[in-house]
Design a protein around this motif. Structure first.
Motif, PDB file in Angstrom:
ATOM      1  N   PRO A   1     -35.545 -48.991  10.535  1.00 10.42           N
ATOM      2  CA  PRO A   1     -35.133 -50.396  10.458  1.00 10.42           C
ATOM      3  C   PRO A   1     -34.043 -50.614   9.406  1.00 10.42           C
ATOM      4  O   PRO A   1     -33.937 -49.859   8.436  1.00 10.42           O
ATOM      5  CB  PRO A   1     -36.425 -51.111  10.060  1.00 10.42           C
ATOM      6  CG  PRO A   1     -37.517 -50.224  10.553  1.00 10.42           C
ATOM      7  CD  PRO A   1     -36.994 -48.824  10.373  1.00 10.42           C
ATOM      8  N   LEU A   2     -33.242 -51.644   9.614  1.00  8.58           N
ATOM      9  CA  LEU A   2     -32.139 -52.060   8.749  1.00  8.58           C
ATOM     10  C   LEU A   2     -30.869 -51.244   8.939  1.00  8.58           C
ATOM     11  O   LEU A   2     -29.798 -51.672   8.537  1.00  8.58           O
ATOM     12  CB  LEU A   2     -32.512 -52.051   7.259  1.00  8.58           C
ATOM     13  CG  LEU A   2     -33.319 -53.238   6.736  1.00  8.58           C
ATOM     14  CD1 LEU A   2     -34.779 -53.134   7.180  1.00  8.58           C
ATOM     15  CD2 LEU A   2     -33.237 -53.327   5.228  1.00  8.58           C
TER      16      LEU A   2
ATOM     17  N   CYS B   1     -39.104 -60.101  15.257  1.00  5.18           N
ATOM     18  CA  CYS B   1     -38.264 -60.204  14.065  1.00  5.18           C
ATOM     19  C   CYS B   1     -36.928 -59.564  14.415  1.00  5.18           C
ATOM     20  O   CYS B   1     -36.741 -58.354  14.265  1.00  5.18           O
ATOM     21  CB  CYS B   1     -38.919 -59.499  12.864  1.00  5.18           C
ATOM     22  SG  CYS B   1     -37.940 -59.594  11.353  1.00  5.18           S
TER      23      CYS B   1
ATOM     24  N   VAL C   1     -41.844 -50.536   5.859  1.00  2.00           N
ATOM     25  CA  VAL C   1     -40.655 -50.366   6.695  1.00  2.00           C
ATOM     26  C   VAL C   1     -40.804 -49.020   7.404  1.00  2.00           C
ATOM     27  O   VAL C   1     -40.663 -47.968   6.784  1.00  2.00           O
ATOM     28  CB  VAL C   1     -39.367 -50.403   5.854  1.00  2.00           C
ATOM     29  CG1 VAL C   1     -38.140 -50.275   6.749  1.00  2.00           C
ATOM     30  CG2 VAL C   1     -39.305 -51.700   5.048  1.00  2.00           C
TER      31      VAL C   1
ATOM     32  N   LEU D   1     -42.761 -53.415   9.509  1.00  2.00           N
ATOM     33  CA  LEU D   1     -41.495 -53.779  10.135  1.00  2.00           C
ATOM     34  C   LEU D   1     -40.963 -52.580  10.900  1.00  2.00           C
ATOM     35  O   LEU D   1     -40.821 -51.487  10.342  1.00  2.00           O
ATOM     36  CB  LEU D   1     -40.485 -54.201   9.050  1.00  2.00           C
ATOM     37  CG  LEU D   1     -39.038 -54.424   9.509  1.00  2.00           C
ATOM     38  CD1 LEU D   1     -38.948 -55.623  10.447  1.00  2.00           C
ATOM     39  CD2 LEU D   1     -38.118 -54.608   8.302  1.00  2.00           C
TER      40      LEU D   1
ATOM     41  N   SER E   1     -38.000 -51.346  14.184  1.00  2.00           N
ATOM     42  CA  SER E   1     -36.907 -51.709  15.076  1.00  2.00           C
ATOM     43  C   SER E   1     -37.146 -51.050  16.423  1.00  2.00           C
ATOM     44  O   SER E   1     -38.161 -50.381  16.627  1.00  2.00           O
ATOM     45  CB  SER E   1     -35.561 -51.281  14.483  1.00  2.00           C
ATOM     46  OG  SER E   1     -35.520 -49.884  14.304  1.00  2.00           O
TER      47      SER E   1
ATOM     48  N   GLU F   1     -34.692 -63.712  12.123  1.00  2.00           N
ATOM     49  CA  GLU F   1     -35.335 -63.175  10.931  1.00  2.00           C
ATOM     50  C   GLU F   1     -35.120 -64.045   9.692  1.00  2.00           C
ATOM     51  O   GLU F   1     -35.965 -64.093   8.806  1.00  2.00           O
ATOM     52  CB  GLU F   1     -34.901 -61.740  10.657  1.00  2.00           C
ATOM     53  CG  GLU F   1     -33.471 -61.538  10.241  1.00  2.00           C
ATOM     54  CD  GLU F   1     -33.245 -60.128   9.702  1.00  2.00           C
ATOM     55  OE1 GLU F   1     -34.049 -59.676   8.868  1.00  2.00           O
ATOM     56  OE2 GLU F   1     -32.262 -59.490  10.115  1.00  2.00           O
TER      57      GLU F   1
ATOM     58  N   GLU G   1     -38.370 -55.716  16.430  1.00  2.00           N
ATOM     59  CA  GLU G   1     -37.078 -56.212  16.912  1.00  2.00           C
ATOM     60  C   GLU G   1     -37.207 -56.760  18.330  1.00  2.00           C
ATOM     61  O   GLU G   1     -36.686 -57.825  18.657  1.00  2.00           O
ATOM     62  CB  GLU G   1     -36.048 -55.082  16.855  1.00  2.00           C
ATOM     63  CG  GLU G   1     -34.668 -55.483  17.316  1.00  2.00           C
ATOM     64  CD  GLU G   1     -33.680 -54.328  17.262  1.00  2.00           C
ATOM     65  OE1 GLU G   1     -32.501 -54.549  17.614  1.00  2.00           O
ATOM     66  OE2 GLU G   1     -34.086 -53.203  16.887  1.00  2.00           O
TER      67      GLU G   1
ATOM     68  N   GLY H   1     -33.746 -56.694   9.771  1.00  2.00           N
ATOM     69  CA  GLY H   1     -34.758 -56.420   8.760  1.00  2.00           C
ATOM     70  C   GLY H   1     -34.308 -56.643   7.335  1.00  2.00           C
ATOM     71  O   GLY H   1     -35.127 -56.856   6.440  1.00  2.00           O
TER      72      GLY H   1
END
Length: 287
Positions: A96-97, A65, A16, A89, A91, A70, A44, A102
Motif C-alpha cells: 500500500p501507498l 479506502c 500496512v 490497510l 491495496s 480516503e 482499495e 493509503g
C-alpha cells in the motif's frame, strides 16, 4: 468532538499489509495472521480483495479506502482505532501507498498518536529491479508518468540527465506512447527493461536499447497487456575525450556567426566542454 488517543489506554494498531502482485503463494504467514486477527480491513477495492480473502478463508469485514474517499473516510477508521480495534490497510496488489491509496490514512493515524506497523511483502518496483540487470544501488521511482503527452514529455526532459536507474509504472494502453517519448528524449541507444506481468503466468523481462524495445513491443500485441514496469539505465556523462551532441549543436550555431577560435571558446563557456576538444571538433566540421 474529536476522540483523543489519550482517552483510551488501549489504542488499536494500523497495519500496512503487503499482498501478492500476482502469485498468491507470495503472501507471508504474518500477513495472513494479521488479516485474520484485525477487526477491519481497509481495502482499495473491496470486491477485488474479497476474492483474495475468500481464497485464504479469511472472514474479516472489509471497508473501502480508495483515492476518492480516503481523505473523507479517514475519521471512520481512526474512530475504530482509537476505540481499541486493530485495522489492516491493503491495496489491490503489492505494498500500500506505493502508487496506491493509503498515504492520507497513515498520516492521519500517526498524527493521532496511533501506532502504524508495516507488514512487508511484494512490491512490483523492487521485484522488477531485482531481476532487471540494471544498477540497483541507487535508483529513482517515478511511479506513473502523466497521461497527457506534453506533460509526460516535460517530466522526462527533467529526468534526461538523471544518473540513477529510473523506474516507472505504465498502463498497457499507454506503453507504446511512453516508449516513443522515452526514445525521443533519452535517445534510442539508452538501455531499458520492460518487466511485465510479474510473478504471473506470462511474466516477461525484455532488456534492449530503447529504439529496439519500442519496435519489439509494437510488433507483439501481447506485450501491450497486463501490468508493466519500465526500468531505464541512468544517464552517463560523456567521457573527457568526447563531445556531446548538445555541445556540437551549440558549436554549429556559433560557427555560423563567428570565427572558429571564438566559436570554440564561447561554446566551451556555454557547455562546460574543454575548449581544445571543441576547437578540434570545429576544425573537423570546417574541413
Amino acid at each position: 468532538m474529536a476522540v483523543s488517543a489519550a482517552l483510551n489506554p488501549r489504542i488499536g494498531i494500523l497495519y500496512v499489509v503487503a499482498t501478492p502482485i500476482g502469485n498468491l503463494d507470495d503472501i507471508s504467514t504474518r500477513a495472513l495472521s494479521v488479516l485474520r486477527d484485525v477487526a477491519l480491513i481497509a481495502a482499495e477495492d473491496t470486491r477485488h480483495s474479497a476474492r483474495l480473502l475468500q481464497h485464504f478463508g479469511i472472514m474479516t469485514p472489509l471497508a473501502a479506502c480508495h483515492e476518492h474517499n480516503e481523505r473523507d473516510q479517514g475519521a471512520r477508521f481512526l474512530a475504530r482505532l482509537l476505540a481499541g480495534e486493530d485495522v489492516a490497510l491493503i491495496s489491490d496488489a503489492g505494498t500500500p501507498l506505493i502508487s496506491d491509496p493509503g498515504f492520507h490514512l497513515v498520516r492521519q493515524a500517526r498524527a493521532a498518536g496511533i501506532r502504524v506497523v508495516p507488514v512487508p511483502g511484494p512490491c512490483a518496483l523492487i521485484t522488477a529491479l531485482s531481476a532487471a540487470g540494471l544498477p540497483s544501488d541507487r535508483f529513482v521511482f517515478e511511479g506513473f508518468l502523466p497521461a497527457r503527452t506534453a506533460a509526460r514529455q516535460a517530466r522526462l526532459e527533467r529526468l534526461k540527465e538523471e544518473s540513477r536507474t529510473l523506474i516507472f509504472y505504465e498502463a498497457p494502453h499507454r506503453l507504446l506512447e511512453c516508449l516513443g517519448d522515452l526514445e525521443r528524449i533519452m535517445g534510442s541507444d539508452r538501455l531499458a527493461v520492460l518487466a511485465r506481468e510479474l510473478t504471473k503466468t506470462f511474466e516477461t523481462f525484455q532488456g534492449l536499447p530503447l529504439g529496439e524495445l519500442r519496435a519489439w513491443v509494437a510488433a507483439d500485441g501481447n506485450q501491450q497487456r497486463g501490468e508493466c514496469v519500465l526500468l531505464l539505465a541512468g544517464w552517463q556523462a560523456p567521457s573527457d575525450n568526447s563531445v556531446s551532441a548538445e555541445a556540437l549543436r551549440v558549436l554549429d550555431l556559433l560557427l555560423k556567426e563567428m570565427p572558429l577560435g571564438k566559436a570554440a571558446a564561447l561554446a566551451a563557456e556555454i557547455t562546460g566542454v574543454r575548449k581544445n576538444l571543441l576547437y578540434q571538433a570545429a576544425l573537423e566540421r570546417r574541413g
